[in-house]
Design an enzyme around this catalytic site. Structure first.
Site, PDB file in Angstrom:
ATOM      1  N   SER A 173      54.057  73.162  46.981  1.00  0.00           N
ATOM      2  CA  SER A 173      54.777  72.081  47.657  1.00  0.00           C
ATOM      3  C   SER A 173      54.518  70.774  46.931  1.00  0.00           C
ATOM      4  O   SER A 173      53.394  70.268  46.898  1.00  0.00           O
ATOM      5  CB  SER A 173      54.328  71.962  49.107  1.00  0.00           C
ATOM      6  OG  SER A 173      54.909  70.795  49.645  1.00  0.00           O
ATOM      7  N   HIS A 194      58.688  74.165  45.972  1.00  0.00           N
ATOM      8  CA  HIS A 194      58.998  73.900  47.381  1.00  0.00           C
ATOM      9  C   HIS A 194      59.126  72.381  47.562  1.00  0.00           C
ATOM     10  O   HIS A 194      58.191  71.628  47.277  1.00  0.00           O
ATOM     11  CB  HIS A 194      57.884  74.459  48.275  1.00  0.00           C
ATOM     12  CG  HIS A 194      58.140  74.293  49.738  1.00  0.00           C
ATOM     13  ND1 HIS A 194      58.908  75.196  50.462  1.00  0.00           N
ATOM     14  CD2 HIS A 194      57.751  73.343  50.625  1.00  0.00           C
ATOM     15  CE1 HIS A 194      58.967  74.802  51.725  1.00  0.00           C
ATOM     16  NE2 HIS A 194      58.278  73.675  51.857  1.00  0.00           N
ATOM     17  N   ASP A 236      59.919  69.278  50.087  1.00  0.00           N
ATOM     18  CA  ASP A 236      59.953  68.882  51.499  1.00  0.00           C
ATOM     19  C   ASP A 236      60.701  67.572  51.684  1.00  0.00           C
ATOM     20  O   ASP A 236      60.193  66.509  51.319  1.00  0.00           O
ATOM     21  CB  ASP A 236      58.512  68.684  52.002  1.00  0.00           C
ATOM     22  CG  ASP A 236      57.761  69.989  52.150  1.00  0.00           C
ATOM     23  OD1 ASP A 236      58.320  70.930  52.741  1.00  0.00           O
ATOM     24  OD2 ASP A 236      56.603  70.066  51.674  1.00  0.00           O
ATOM     25  N   MET A 294      62.012  64.845  54.248  1.00  0.00           N
ATOM     26  CA  MET A 294      61.727  64.396  55.623  1.00  0.00           C
ATOM     27  C   MET A 294      62.437  63.075  55.899  1.00  0.00           C
ATOM     28  O   MET A 294      62.453  62.199  55.034  1.00  0.00           O
ATOM     29  CB  MET A 294      60.227  64.177  55.806  1.00  0.00           C
ATOM     30  CG  MET A 294      59.384  65.396  55.497  1.00  0.00           C
ATOM     31  SD  MET A 294      57.655  65.010  55.770  1.00  0.00           S
ATOM     32  CE  MET A 294      56.879  66.518  55.159  1.00  0.00           C
ATOM     33  N   HIS A 352      63.291  72.383  51.643  1.00  0.00           N
ATOM     34  CA  HIS A 352      62.957  72.478  53.065  1.00  0.00           C
ATOM     35  C   HIS A 352      63.384  71.178  53.739  1.00  0.00           C
ATOM     36  O   HIS A 352      62.730  70.142  53.581  1.00  0.00           O
ATOM     37  CB  HIS A 352      61.436  72.708  53.179  1.00  0.00           C
ATOM     38  CG  HIS A 352      60.914  72.785  54.572  1.00  0.00           C
ATOM     39  ND1 HIS A 352      59.568  72.822  54.859  1.00  0.00           N
ATOM     40  CD2 HIS A 352      61.540  72.851  55.772  1.00  0.00           C
ATOM     41  CE1 HIS A 352      59.389  72.895  56.169  1.00  0.00           C
ATOM     42  NE2 HIS A 352      60.578  72.901  56.737  1.00  0.00           N
ATOM     43  N   MET A 396      63.572  68.794  56.574  1.00  0.00           N
ATOM     44  CA  MET A 396      63.031  68.405  57.884  1.00  0.00           C
ATOM     45  C   MET A 396      63.781  67.160  58.310  1.00  0.00           C
ATOM     46  O   MET A 396      63.245  66.052  58.356  1.00  0.00           O
ATOM     47  CB  MET A 396      61.514  68.159  57.758  1.00  0.00           C
ATOM     48  CG  MET A 396      60.743  69.464  57.693  1.00  0.00           C
ATOM     49  SD  MET A 396      59.087  69.232  57.021  1.00  0.00           S
ATOM     50  CE  MET A 396      59.463  69.409  55.288  1.00  0.00           C
ATOM     51  N   MET A 405      56.363  78.189  60.108  1.00  0.00           N
ATOM     52  CA  MET A 405      55.449  77.070  59.876  1.00  0.00           C
ATOM     53  C   MET A 405      54.039  77.418  60.348  1.00  0.00           C
ATOM     54  O   MET A 405      53.849  77.897  61.472  1.00  0.00           O
ATOM     55  CB  MET A 405      55.943  75.814  60.611  1.00  0.00           C
ATOM     56  CG  MET A 405      57.294  75.262  60.139  1.00  0.00           C
ATOM     57  SD  MET A 405      57.370  74.845  58.386  1.00  0.00           S
ATOM     58  CE  MET A 405      56.120  73.562  58.257  1.00  0.00           C
ATOM     59  N   ASP A 451      54.539  78.411  55.597  1.00  0.00           N
ATOM     60  CA  ASP A 451      54.461  77.040  55.097  1.00  0.00           C
ATOM     61  C   ASP A 451      53.521  76.187  55.950  1.00  0.00           C
ATOM     62  O   ASP A 451      53.756  76.004  57.139  1.00  0.00           O
ATOM     63  CB  ASP A 451      55.868  76.427  55.093  1.00  0.00           C
ATOM     64  CG  ASP A 451      55.889  75.045  54.468  1.00  0.00           C
ATOM     65  OD1 ASP A 451      54.910  74.667  53.806  1.00  0.00           O
ATOM     66  OD2 ASP A 451      56.912  74.339  54.653  1.00  0.00           O
TER      67      ASP A 451
HETATM   68  C1  DX5 Z   1      54.841  70.368  56.110  1.00  0.00           C
HETATM   69  C2  DX5 Z   1      55.544  70.807  54.846  1.00  0.00           C
HETATM   70  C3  DX5 Z   1      54.728  71.714  53.982  1.00  0.00           C
HETATM   71  C4  DX5 Z   1      53.535  71.020  53.369  1.00  0.00           C
HETATM   72  C5  DX5 Z   1      52.539  72.038  52.912  1.00  0.00           C
HETATM   73  O1  DX5 Z   1      55.719  69.647  56.886  1.00  0.00           O
HETATM   74  O2  DX5 Z   1      56.720  71.507  55.180  1.00  0.00           O
HETATM   75  O3  DX5 Z   1      55.528  72.288  52.975  1.00  0.00           O
HETATM   76  O4  DX5 Z   1      53.924  70.207  52.282  1.00  0.00           O
HETATM   77  O5  DX5 Z   1      51.385  71.363  52.517  1.00  0.00           O
HETATM   78  P1  DX5 Z   1      49.924  71.939  52.751  1.00  0.00           P
HETATM   79  O6  DX5 Z   1      49.832  73.183  51.947  1.00  0.00           O
HETATM   80  O7  DX5 Z   1      49.058  70.828  52.263  1.00  0.00           O
HETATM   81  O8  DX5 Z   1      49.771  72.210  54.226  1.00  0.00           O
HETATM   82 ZN    ZN Z   2      57.708  72.685  53.609  1.00  0.00          ZN
END
Ligand code: DX5
Ligand code: ZN
Length: 214
Positions: free
Chosen positions: A8, A33, A35, A37, A66, A68, A137, A175
């Site tokens: 990630s 990956h 993220d 947000m 991903h 969010m 998750m 994740d």
């Molecule tokens: C959380 C994200 C994850 C996160 C994982 O909202 O979707 O992908 O970046 O990071 P670690 O491995 O540090 O929990």
């Molecule tokens: Zn993620």
């Protein structure tokens, strides 16, 4: 099939993003990956299209995006255009899941549905056969570096059995909070893809951390 590892990028050093992405590109990791947000669906804001496009230019590895974000249907086409290979949306973030899955299917890339720790697994029931991946998750979506929530193991067992009942090839991605203390159990319970941010990027040796998860 051996487990796939998806580092990630949220946990990378953003001041040295191209260096960190090049390390991942050359590593044994399978996917990137990413993220995204929006500060509404989750309380945090990370990055958006410009970063996804920039990373697209420096790797041929699949980009696992991903989202969010609230009402992700507004942005699916944009994320397809900029080169995502997998687009995952949260079941809690939309009332238009069928529409989204159709939008993604039309573009012939892969689709994913993410589910937060407090959302019942049976909410996925009608989508299992229509989606390529379920992102289970291990923490509440929003931040990297959180502790893995133990009940995720039971939820993984429940999800695996739901997928088996449907006789579907849907992949399971875990994740959040993944590290070398839970990877073996997650694999043995049927995880196909492990996402890891902090464990990989905060380690002294990124390549070693990736191979220790495999
Ligand atoms: C959380 C994200 C994850 C996160 C994982 O909202 O979707 O992908 O970046 O990071 P670690 O491995 O540090 O929990
Ligand atoms: Zn993620």
């Amino acid at each position: 099939m051996s487990v796939k590892i998806a580092p990630s990028i949220l946990a990378a050093d953003f001041a040295n993003l191209s260096r960190d992405c090049e390390i991942i590109d050359k590593s044994a990791a399978d996917w990137f990956h990413l993220d995204v947000m929006d500060g509404i669906f989750v309380p945090n804001i990370s990055f958006g299209m410009p970063i996804v496009s920039a990373i697209r230019k420096i790797t041929r590895k699949p980009l696992d995006v991903h989202l969010m974000i609230t009402e992700p249907e507004r942005y699916i086409n944009k994320f397809v255009e900029i080169g995502s290979d997998i687009i995952t949306v949260h079941i809690e973030a939309t009332s238009k899941m069928d529409h989204i899955l159709n939008q993604i299917a039309k573009s012939s890339i892969k689709s994913g549905i993410a589910i937060n720790p407090d959302t019942p697994i049976n909410k996925l029931e009608n989508y299992i056969e229509k989606v390529d991946l379920i992102c289970l998750m291990g923490v509440h979506a929003g931040f990297g570096g959180q502790m893995f929530i133990e009940k995720t193991f039971d939820r993984l067992v429940e999800l695996k059995s739901l997928i088996k009942t449907k006789n579907s090839p849907t992949l399971i991605e875990i994740d959040g909070g993944v590290d070398n203390t839970n990877n073996e159990k997650l694999k043995s319970l049927g995880a196909d893809v492990l996402v890891a941010g902090s464990y990989i990027f905060k380690s002294k040796d990124i390549n070693k951390a990736i191979s220790s998860l495999k």
